[in-house]
Design a protein around this motif. Structure first.
Motif, PDB file in Angstrom:
ATOM      1  N   GLY A 742     -49.616 -36.687 -20.801  1.00 55.99           N
ATOM      2  CA  GLY A 742     -50.458 -36.263 -19.691  1.00 55.99           C
ATOM      3  C   GLY A 742     -51.595 -35.341 -20.055  1.00 55.99           C
ATOM      4  N   TRP A 743     -51.635 -34.802 -21.288  1.00 55.74           N
ATOM      5  CA  TRP A 743     -52.667 -33.813 -21.589  1.00 55.74           C
ATOM      6  C   TRP A 743     -53.275 -33.900 -22.985  1.00 55.74           C
ATOM      7  CZ3 TRP A 743     -51.222 -31.321 -25.917  1.00 55.74           C
ATOM      8  CH2 TRP A 743     -49.855 -31.199 -26.183  1.00 55.74           C
ATOM      9  N   MET A 778     -49.900 -28.237 -14.201  1.00 56.39           N
ATOM     10  CA  MET A 778     -48.515 -28.477 -13.811  1.00 56.39           C
ATOM     11  C   MET A 778     -47.715 -29.034 -14.978  1.00 56.39           C
ATOM     12  SD  MET A 778     -47.072 -31.168 -10.971  1.00 56.39           S
ATOM     13  CE  MET A 778     -47.739 -32.550 -11.895  1.00 56.39           C
ATOM     14  N   SER A 779     -48.315 -29.986 -15.697  1.00 53.48           N
ATOM     15  CA  SER A 779     -47.625 -30.635 -16.805  1.00 53.48           C
ATOM     16  C   SER A 779     -47.334 -29.647 -17.933  1.00 53.48           C
ATOM     17  CB  SER A 779     -48.485 -31.791 -17.333  1.00 53.48           C
ATOM     18  OG  SER A 779     -47.803 -32.511 -18.326  1.00 53.48           O
ATOM     19  N   ILE A 780     -48.311 -28.825 -18.273  1.00 55.27           N
ATOM     20  CA  ILE A 780     -48.132 -27.839 -19.341  1.00 55.27           C
ATOM     21  C   ILE A 780     -47.118 -26.779 -18.917  1.00 55.27           C
ATOM     22  CG2 ILE A 780     -49.274 -25.968 -20.582  1.00 55.27           C
ATOM     23  CD1 ILE A 780     -50.029 -28.499 -21.820  1.00 55.27           C
ATOM     24  N   ALA A 781     -47.148 -26.415 -17.631  1.00 57.21           N
ATOM     25  CA  ALA A 781     -46.210 -25.397 -17.144  1.00 57.21           C
ATOM     26  C   ALA A 781     -44.771 -25.862 -17.264  1.00 57.21           C
ATOM     27  CB  ALA A 781     -46.529 -25.040 -15.692  1.00 57.21           C
ATOM     28  N   LYS A 782     -44.549 -27.156 -17.117  1.00 53.83           N
ATOM     29  CA  LYS A 782     -43.192 -27.692 -17.222  1.00 53.83           C
ATOM     30  C   LYS A 782     -42.788 -27.968 -18.662  1.00 53.83           C
ATOM     31  CE  LYS A 782     -42.937 -29.736 -12.608  1.00 53.83           C
ATOM     32  NZ  LYS A 782     -42.638 -30.937 -11.820  1.00 53.83           N
ATOM     33  N   ALA A 783     -43.754 -27.897 -19.569  1.00 57.34           N
ATOM     34  CA  ALA A 783     -43.448 -28.066 -20.992  1.00 57.34           C
ATOM     35  C   ALA A 783     -42.947 -26.735 -21.555  1.00 57.34           C
ATOM     36  CB  ALA A 783     -44.689 -28.530 -21.746  1.00 57.34           C
ATOM     37  N   ASP A 784     -42.412 -26.767 -22.757  1.00 63.75           N
ATOM     38  CA  ASP A 784     -41.927 -25.553 -23.397  1.00 63.75           C
ATOM     39  C   ASP A 784     -42.134 -25.702 -24.911  1.00 63.75           C
ATOM     40  OD1 ASP A 784     -39.792 -23.822 -24.820  1.00 63.75           O
ATOM     41  OD2 ASP A 784     -39.791 -23.052 -22.772  1.00 63.75           O
ATOM     42  N   SER A 785     -43.016 -24.875 -25.468  1.00 61.10           N
ATOM     43  CA  SER A 785     -43.393 -25.045 -26.873  1.00 61.10           C
ATOM     44  C   SER A 785     -42.238 -24.735 -27.812  1.00 61.10           C
ATOM     45  CB  SER A 785     -44.598 -24.154 -27.200  1.00 61.10           C
ATOM     46  OG  SER A 785     -44.306 -22.794 -26.924  1.00 61.10           O
ATOM     47  N   ARG A 786     -41.360 -23.789 -27.436  1.00 64.50           N
ATOM     48  CA  ARG A 786     -40.242 -23.458 -28.327  1.00 64.50           C
ATOM     49  C   ARG A 786     -39.277 -24.631 -28.451  1.00 64.50           C
ATOM     50  NH1 ARG A 786     -38.031 -17.995 -25.679  1.00 64.50           N
ATOM     51  NH2 ARG A 786     -38.071 -19.451 -23.933  1.00 64.50           N
ATOM     52  N   ILE A 787     -38.959 -25.233 -27.306  1.00 64.35           N
ATOM     53  CA  ILE A 787     -38.051 -26.369 -27.345  1.00 64.35           C
ATOM     54  C   ILE A 787     -38.748 -27.578 -27.947  1.00 64.35           C
ATOM     55  CG2 ILE A 787     -36.802 -28.009 -25.884  1.00 64.35           C
ATOM     56  CD1 ILE A 787     -36.080 -25.649 -24.102  1.00 64.35           C
ATOM     57  N   ALA A 788     -40.005 -27.779 -27.574  1.00 62.68           N
ATOM     58  CA  ALA A 788     -40.752 -28.907 -28.120  1.00 62.68           C
ATOM     59  C   ALA A 788     -40.794 -28.851 -29.647  1.00 62.68           C
ATOM     60  CB  ALA A 788     -42.171 -28.926 -27.560  1.00 62.68           C
ATOM     61  N   GLU A 789     -40.950 -27.663 -30.186  1.00 64.31           N
ATOM     62  CA  GLU A 789     -40.998 -27.525 -31.640  1.00 64.31           C
ATOM     63  C   GLU A 789     -39.694 -27.993 -32.271  1.00 64.31           C
ATOM     64  OE1 GLU A 789     -42.210 -24.157 -35.008  1.00 64.31           O
ATOM     65  OE2 GLU A 789     -42.016 -23.610 -32.889  1.00 64.31           O
ATOM     66  N   ARG A 790     -38.559 -27.736 -31.605  1.00 67.40           N
ATOM     67  CA  ARG A 790     -37.265 -28.197 -32.130  1.00 67.40           C
ATOM     68  C   ARG A 790     -37.205 -29.723 -32.156  1.00 67.40           C
ATOM     69  NH1 ARG A 790     -37.666 -22.675 -31.636  1.00 67.40           N
ATOM     70  NH2 ARG A 790     -35.675 -21.623 -32.059  1.00 67.40           N
ATOM     71  N   ASP A 806     -50.780 -27.316 -31.852  1.00 68.58           N
ATOM     72  CA  ASP A 806     -52.113 -26.701 -31.787  1.00 68.58           C
ATOM     73  C   ASP A 806     -52.867 -27.191 -30.558  1.00 68.58           C
ATOM     74  OD1 ASP A 806     -51.633 -25.310 -34.083  1.00 68.58           O
ATOM     75  OD2 ASP A 806     -52.948 -26.506 -35.377  1.00 68.58           O
ATOM     76  N   GLU A 807     -52.793 -28.497 -30.303  1.00 66.94           N
ATOM     77  CA  GLU A 807     -53.477 -29.051 -29.132  1.00 66.94           C
ATOM     78  C   GLU A 807     -52.856 -28.533 -27.845  1.00 66.94           C
ATOM     79  OE1 GLU A 807     -56.415 -31.257 -27.154  1.00 66.94           O
ATOM     80  OE2 GLU A 807     -56.195 -30.775 -29.282  1.00 66.94           O
ATOM     81  N   MET A 808     -51.558 -28.359 -27.844  1.00 70.46           N
ATOM     82  CA  MET A 808     -50.872 -27.827 -26.668  1.00 70.46           C
ATOM     83  C   MET A 808     -51.323 -26.398 -26.388  1.00 70.46           C
ATOM     84  SD  MET A 808     -46.752 -27.654 -26.112  1.00 70.46           S
ATOM     85  CE  MET A 808     -46.026 -27.329 -24.519  1.00 70.46           C
ATOM     86  N   ALA A 809     -51.384 -25.577 -27.403  1.00 68.50           N
ATOM     87  CA  ALA A 809     -51.813 -24.184 -27.241  1.00 68.50           C
ATOM     88  C   ALA A 809     -53.269 -24.115 -26.790  1.00 68.50           C
ATOM     89  CB  ALA A 809     -51.620 -23.428 -28.549  1.00 68.50           C
ATOM     90  N   LEU A 810     -54.107 -24.969 -27.367  1.00 69.79           N
ATOM     91  CA  LEU A 810     -55.525 -24.990 -27.005  1.00 69.79           C
ATOM     92  C   LEU A 810     -55.703 -25.420 -25.559  1.00 69.79           C
ATOM     93  CD1 LEU A 810     -58.433 -24.661 -28.109  1.00 69.79           C
ATOM     94  CD2 LEU A 810     -58.375 -27.096 -28.705  1.00 69.79           C
ATOM     95  N   THR A 811     -54.964 -26.433 -25.151  1.00 68.16           N
ATOM     96  CA  THR A 811     -55.048 -26.909 -23.768  1.00 68.16           C
ATOM     97  C   THR A 811     -54.579 -25.839 -22.798  1.00 68.16           C
ATOM     98  OG1 THR A 811     -54.629 -29.174 -24.525  1.00 68.16           O
ATOM     99  CG2 THR A 811     -54.326 -28.728 -22.178  1.00 68.16           C
TER     100      THR A 811
END
Length: 916
Positions: A742-743, A778-790, A806-811
């Protein structure tokens, strides 16, 4: 521990979330339901379950707001020490929690809707309010014409994203009924105690009900699941929508004069008709699907006609029948002597009741296929009902003429004898193969025989239920006019020389980036094809074009796809206007952002000029169907909102705003299109991306979930993204807590623009950009970078991991900078209700994600773990798969871990709500 806190969510349900306070009514319901769940876990769970759930819950809440990694690592340690049996129970506990919180939120929303005042019902997000604004802009006569020709056409599909079982949905609906009863009887201790007992019993049932299906549903099962929504909600809700609009527009005259509106909702369905990639949808299934739908609507109409007849106890002295109705009575008695005799006995001096009693018998005859009495078409039934209505009105019985009888007329006009038009969809390549075989003249393959049988079936269905029951034929992956011409040619092969082919409205589905760009050229060519041109004449220029959100997003990324879809709609609308055609754009949207999801009414108001024109059609699938149409009150509001946007989108001010914005920000659009596409393609076209994707998400396992009848992929393996359907592509990324579909690419696009003031101006003035930013937020808010990294670490490709994070953090940074007007530096800070929903669920979704990760690691390694156990108590040290006889094997342990993973998928879906 107090009773108030014996819940896997009580502290969160009872207090504020961050600095956002839960509304009191919602807080009370969440606390009630989750405290009852805590009691159920203590009574029905294995020893120590409640304590394990509570420990993980508390740790995850702390970890959610803890910037250090200590609490999160502690939560991971807790999960790693669970036996597979204990992990399964914990996952089920959190999943039930989500169902209860979702229920509480829905119940709170329905209460707010019930409390709406007159001013709430006349805003521009209601049909009445939109109509008033149209009158101001274009005058009453033109506005009335727009209102009379408006169409909202949702099409239900069986796309496999509704992870919960129907049994679970039914249990939740019973809980909702109990809450409603409890709310209606406040301050009654005896009644409250009885309701608490019933709630406990139902929550215990929900806890004990297997949350995921054991067997793949058949298409017929999917049809019946959709029927539940019709039976429980839509049949009675739709006429209430019309009535409420009339109440607002007509005031005291509503219900005693002809209604101010014509029915504007039409239902469609792909369930039982969509055979693109689904070998289980055959011609036989299509027949059964429409038979089931027809049976449901005819039963409903029969019961309603009988009920209305019983209320028309108006004597001939006070309410004489018209000459036309008397003549019709004599015709009916000649055809149905037994029914007439019974009617005369039961209503000797009540002429209107007698006629409607025979009408009810004719509806029954239509359902049971009694040719002597049956109606041949719904228009005949409407004619009879109009005769009764006109006779009542002429006798000055206006309230009886335009009360319940009018609602029955609305139901027939809306649903016909088929309930929902069954649309057929098939892939263009299947048609091409079948036509080549037919033209070669040799022996036909099984596939081609089935293709031809579908056209014969459509002809049969039209003969039995009318042309409107099944006339739309959608061609997936339309890439040329020949793909559409092939449908007509195959229809003639199917019926043979001299045979009568079915009436067909052949609809192109433009899905890929290239096809969207080529759409108007294809349309211009097919418009000259004789049978297509003839159909345009027959329908007075009605033309329908479908655009697909899913595959275009998978093709070039979500940003470029959004811009390409907008451009294609603008071009198609201009093409239609130039030719004087009445365009309906059919939007193939899903529930998630990666599949065109997001609030429908705001999306409509952001469409290009002339692309809506008072007609809006879209797919509704999976969890979205039950979220929007499962509750009568919410369904009423949703239908009213979407219809209002459909009506208002053609207002000159809205069209001019959208045109000005697209011109003002055209340069930004070009920059974003190019840069986002480059960024997206650099990821997905990189060597090894497809197998990496399958490794770092539960994509393979999702394919094993018994979600729907259609396979998750077109081939046997995922060698490239082309092999994978868009639904599991999106669904898998949501499960990995990335929502990448989505992003991805937006952050780079915004960085390329690199002008915060301009971007904030675009956010304020450009509806397409506003919707994109809000949905990605909304999509980024429901994401989680710590879990995603795992999850990403499962793939052993640090280069891909770095690109994604990196793209997630930039977005996230750019979205926050654009929308943050308070200086708090928080994403979606401008949407407190959404922020509340996300914060209320995220710690619990995180817990399920950790359980899913552990299952994934075990399944991927298939190696024994010293922490697996056959025991139900925590802390045992028996290895994976060890049976009671002491043998060990990772393979033997796999089924339990597989079940845990699928259970976690269901739970995460319930927590995130818009997963596919």
């Amino acid at each position: 521990m107090s009773e108030e806190n014996v819940t896997p969510a009580a502290s969160l349900g009872a207090r504020a979330v961050g600095d956002i306070e839960l509304p009191e009514e919602l807080r009370a319901d969440v606390r009630l339901l989750t405290s009852l769940l805590g009691r159920v876990l203590r009574e029905s769970g294995s020893p120590g379950l409640y304590e394990d759930v509570e420990q993980l819950r508390q740790t995850m809440i702390t970890a959610y707001s803890d910037e250090t990694s200590a609490s999160f690592e502690k939560a991971e340690e807790i999960v790693e020490n669970f036996s597979v049996e204990r992990a399964d129970e914990v996952a089920r506990a959190f999943t039930v929690y989500f169902h209860l919180v979702n229920l509480a939120e829905e119940f709170y929303r329905t209460r707010l809707l019930h409390q709406e005042t007159g001013s709430d019902l006349t805003g521009t997000d209601t049909v009445a309010g939109a109509y008033s604004r149209l009158i101001e802009e274009i005058g009453e006569s033109a506005a009335r014409k727009r209102l009379s020709t408006m169409r909202f056409h949702p099409v239900f599909t069986a796309h496999p994203t509704e992870a919960r079982r129907r049994a679970v949905s039914s249990s939740i609906r019973r809980l909702d009924d109990y809450l409603e009863e409890r709310y209606a009887n406040p301050s009654n201790p005896v009644y409250e105690h009885r309701m608490e007992r019933r709630l406990l019993e139902e929550i215990d049932t929900l806890w004990r009900t297997a949350p995921v299906r054991e067997h793949q549903p058949k298409p017929e099962d999917e049809v019946r699941s959709i029927m539940a929504v019709f039976d429980e909600t839509l049949y009675t809700t739709v006429p209430k929508v019309y009535r409420r609009i009339c109440d607002i527009l007509q005031g005291d005259e509503s219900g005693r004069t002809p209604p101010a509106i014509k029915p504007f909702l039409r239902l469609g369905t792909w369930v039982g008709g969509d055979r693109d990639g689904n070998p289980f949808v055959t011609a036989s299934v299509t027949k059964k699907a429409l038979a089931i739908s027809s049976d449901h609507i005819l039963r409903g109409l029969e019961v309603t006609a009988d009920r209305v007849a019983r209320t028309l106890t108006l004597s001939a002295d006070t309410t004489p029948s018209s000459p036309e109705l008397k003549a019709r009575w004599h015709q009916l008695t000649t055809a149905d002597e037994d029914g007439a005799a019974s009617a005369i006995t039961k209503a000797p001096d009540e002429p209107h009741k007698r006629v409607l009693m025979l009408v009810s018998r004719k509806i029954q005859a239509t359902r049971t296929r009694n040719a002597d009495l049956a109606y041949s078409a719904p228009e005949e039934l409407i004619s009879d009902l109009r005769l009764v209505q006109d006779s009542l009105a002429r006798a000055r019985a206006n309230r009886q003429a335009y009360g319940d009888l009018q609602q029955l007329i609305w139901q027939v006009e809306t649903f016909g004898f088929h309930l929902a038009e069954l649309e057929v969809r098939q892939h263009s390549m299947v048609h091409a193969r079948a036509l080549a075989e037919c033209e070669a003249g040799g022996e036909l393959s099984t596939e081609t025989e089935e293709v031809l049988e579908v056209f014969r079936t459509i002809a049969q269905l039209q003969g039995r239920y009318g042309v409107e029951a099944s006339r739309r034929y959608i061609v997936s992956f339309t890439q040329s006019a020949a793909d559409l011409e092939n449908v007509y040619k195959l229809a003639h092969f199917a019926v043979g020389p001299g045979g009568k082919a079915p009436v067909l409205d052949v609809i192109p589905l433009f899905e890929t980036y290239a096809d969207l760009q080529a759409s108007t050229a294809i349309l211009s060519k097919i418009a000259k094809y004789p049978e297509y041109a003839e159909r345009l004449q027959e329908t007075d220029g009605d033309v329908e074009v479908m655009i697909g959100y899913s595959d275009s997003s998978k093709d070039v990324g979500p940003v470029a796809a959004t811009l390409a879809l907008y451009e294609a709609q603008a071009n198609i609308a201009e093409w239609a206007v130039e030719r004087g055609l009445k365009l309906t754009l059919f939007h193939g949207r899903g529930g998630s952002l990666g599949r065109g999801g997001g609030p429908t009414n705001t999306a409509i108001l952001g469409q290009p000029p002339h692309s809506v024109g008072g007609r809006f059609k879209l797919t509704e699938q999976g969890e979205v169907i039950f979220a929007r149409y499962g509750d009568p009150t919410i369904a009423m509001r949703h239908i009213d909102q979407v219809a209002a946007a459909t009506l208002l989108a053609a207002a000159p001010s809205i069209e001019q705003r959208n045109l000005n914005a697209s011109e003002q920000f055209a340069d930004i659009a070009r920059v974003m299109d190019r840069s986002s596409k480059e960024r997206f393609l650099a990821l997905v076209n990189a060597e090894g991306f497809a197998p990496w994707f399958a490794t770092v998400t539960p994509m393979e396992e999702i394919g094993q979930l018994a979600l729907g009848s259609r396979p998750a992929r077109r081939g046997l393996s995922v060698k490239s993204l082309a092999d994978l359907r868009a639904i599991p592509w999106v669904f898998s990324w949501s499960q990995a807590r990335l929502n990448l579909a989505g992003w991805y690419g937006l952050g780079t696009a915004l960085q390329e623009v690199n002008d915060l003031n301009v971007l904030r101006e675009a956010y304020e003035k450009w509806p397409l950009f506003t919707t994109m930013i809000d949905n990605v937020g909304m999509s980024i808010a429901k994401a989680d970078s710590r879990i995603a990294e795992r999850y990403l670490q499962l793939g052993d490709r640090p280069d891909f991991t770095e690109m994604v994070l990196d793209e997630m953090a930039l977005t996230r940074r750019w979205i926050t900078d654009i929308t943050d007007t308070t200086g708090n530096g928080r994403i979606i800070d401008n949407r407190p209700e959404l922020q509340l929903a996300v914060k209320m669920r995220s710690p619990y979704v995180d817990a399920l994600s950790l359980l899913q990760l552990r299952a994934l690691r075990v399944l991927r390694s298939q190696e024994p773990s010293p922490n697996d156990t056959d025991s139900q108590a925590p802390g045992s040290q028996m290895p994976i798969g060890q049976s009671r006889d002491g043998s060990t094997s990772g393979a033997q342990g796999a089924p339990e871990w597989q079940h845990l993973l699928l259970l976690s998928v269901s739970g995460v879906s319930a927590g995130l709500k818009n997963t596919g």
